[in-house]
Scaffold this motif. Structure first.
Motif, mmCIF file in Angstrom:
data_model
loop_
_atom_site.group_PDB
_atom_site.id
_atom_site.type_symbol
_atom_site.label_atom_id
_atom_site.label_comp_id
_atom_site.label_asym_id
_atom_site.label_seq_id
_atom_site.Cartn_x
_atom_site.Cartn_y
_atom_site.Cartn_z
ATOM 1 N N ALA A 48 0.824 -1.208 0.000
ATOM 2 C CA ALA A 48 0.000 0.000 0.000
ATOM 3 C C ALA A 48 0.858 1.258 0.000
ATOM 4 O O ALA A 48 0.559 2.240 -0.689
ATOM 5 N N LYS A 51 2.262 1.895 -3.397
ATOM 6 C CA LYS A 51 1.265 2.424 -4.331
ATOM 7 C C LYS A 51 0.777 3.819 -3.940
ATOM 8 O O LYS A 51 0.038 4.454 -4.700
ATOM 9 N N ASP A 53 -1.263 4.371 -1.483
ATOM 10 C CA ASP A 53 -2.667 4.230 -1.102
ATOM 11 C C ASP A 53 -2.801 4.478 0.402
ATOM 12 O O ASP A 53 -2.698 3.566 1.221
ATOM 13 N N LYS A 54 -3.037 5.733 0.779
ATOM 14 C CA LYS A 54 -3.097 6.120 2.190
ATOM 15 C C LYS A 54 -4.281 5.476 2.912
ATOM 16 O O LYS A 54 -4.181 5.105 4.089
ATOM 17 N N GLU A 56 -5.729 2.549 2.259
ATOM 18 C CA GLU A 56 -5.418 1.143 2.511
ATOM 19 C C GLU A 56 -4.392 1.004 3.626
ATOM 20 O O GLU A 56 -4.509 0.139 4.499
ATOM 21 N N GLU A 57 -3.388 1.876 3.615
ATOM 22 C CA GLU A 57 -2.359 1.849 4.667
ATOM 23 C C GLU A 57 -2.984 2.081 6.037
ATOM 24 O O GLU A 57 -2.668 1.386 7.008
#
Length: 288
Positions: A48, A51, A53-54, A56-57
């Motif tokens: 994550a 990518k 993707d904050k 998802e993180e």
């Protein structure tokens, strides 16, 4: 040739989940399930981050916290070290070293060990009486273990701050990225005595200075980017010779001796696929 460019070593905390307090009692089945789940979540978190993707993180961080984070992982690992659960990787190390430990340095001093990621002061190495041990961990579990990030530990100023052996048991796999793992292996060499210069006992000099490395078996046996041959090439590049190894169903164990005859130009190792397959994991070690 090794680069002289200064690096700012990454904190190990970047690859470890946050602490969260939970009761300590945990069954064998639950121990295995928890450890596997936290490893999977750490892998997903790294993906994550890569990518960007904050959301998802943040969701993964929340699940890690709900499971208890590094505190709970360490409690599970401690229970995994119990004799009735086949734990304590240092027992393997002591089996390998026992024949040479019957002799001592002529100076009379005990061998010095740095145990990174230490969970206990009662493992096989501690009980052997053969070592003066300095233990460090990101989240100390008690007296006798210094709370310290190995990647932030000041480099040795003199021989009094160097070691005959360093233990990295189930530590490298928690470093969050391939380059960081390579940096850790490279950094460890600075904390060992120079090869062939500090021990006047030939029997001990044949085994030390050395690095004890333990990883989950799939990191080597089922990775797209790392196998036995590539790991050996990386370690040889850093100046090590493999003196012992063992593979169990869950773990791989290695003892690497720092050997001046292996020194020379350090090679670069990129993240290169060496095995394909949808079931492979992405564990890698990069030297740049």
């Amino acid at each position: 040739m090794a680069s002289n460019k200064k690096r700012t070593p990454k904190s190990l905390a970047a690859g470890r989940p946050p602490t969260f307090h939970r009761p300590k009692s945990i069954s064998r089945k639950a121990t295995k399930t928890l450890i596997n789940r936290l490893h999977l979540l750490e892998k997903r978190k790294r993906q994550a981050i890569a990518k960007g993707d904050k959301a998802e993180e943040a969701a993964i961080d929340a699940e890690i916290q709900s499971l208890g984070g590094i505190k709970r992982y360490q409690e599970a690992s401690l229970q995994g070290q119990r004799h009735d659960r086949g734990g304590d990787s240092s027992r393997v190390l002591m089996q390998w070293l026992q024949p040479c430990l019957t002799s001592k340095p002529s100076s009379g001093r005990r061998l010095r060990m740095l145990e990174v990621g230490a969970l206990s002061t009662q493992n096989a190495c501690s009980k052997s009486g053969c070592f003066d041990i300095e233990r460090i961990d990101l989240n100390s579990q008690g007296e006798g273990i210094l709370q310290q990030d190995f990647m932030q530990r000041p480099l040795p100023r003199d021989e009094s701050e160097r070691f005959d052996i360093i233990s990295l048991s189930l530590v490298l796999n928690f470093v969050p990225d391939p380059k960081g793992r390579g940096d850790m292996l490279r950094r460890a060499t600075h904390f060992l005595f120079p090869p062939g210069q500090h021990l006047d006992n030939p029997q001990l000099a044949a085994h030390f200075p050395s690095l004890f490395l333990v990883l989950p078996a799939p990191c080597v046996t089922n990775s797209r980017y790392l196998d036995e041959e590539r790991l050996a090439s990386i370690m040889t590049s850093l100046g090590y010779t493999k003196t012992a190894s063992k593979t169990s169903q869950r773990l791989v164990y290695y003892l690497w001796k720092r050997d001046s005859s292996c020194g020379g130009a350090e090679r670069q190792f990129s993240k290169k696929e060496i095995r394909s397959g949808a079931s492979r994991n992405n564990f890698a070690i990069v030297l740049d």
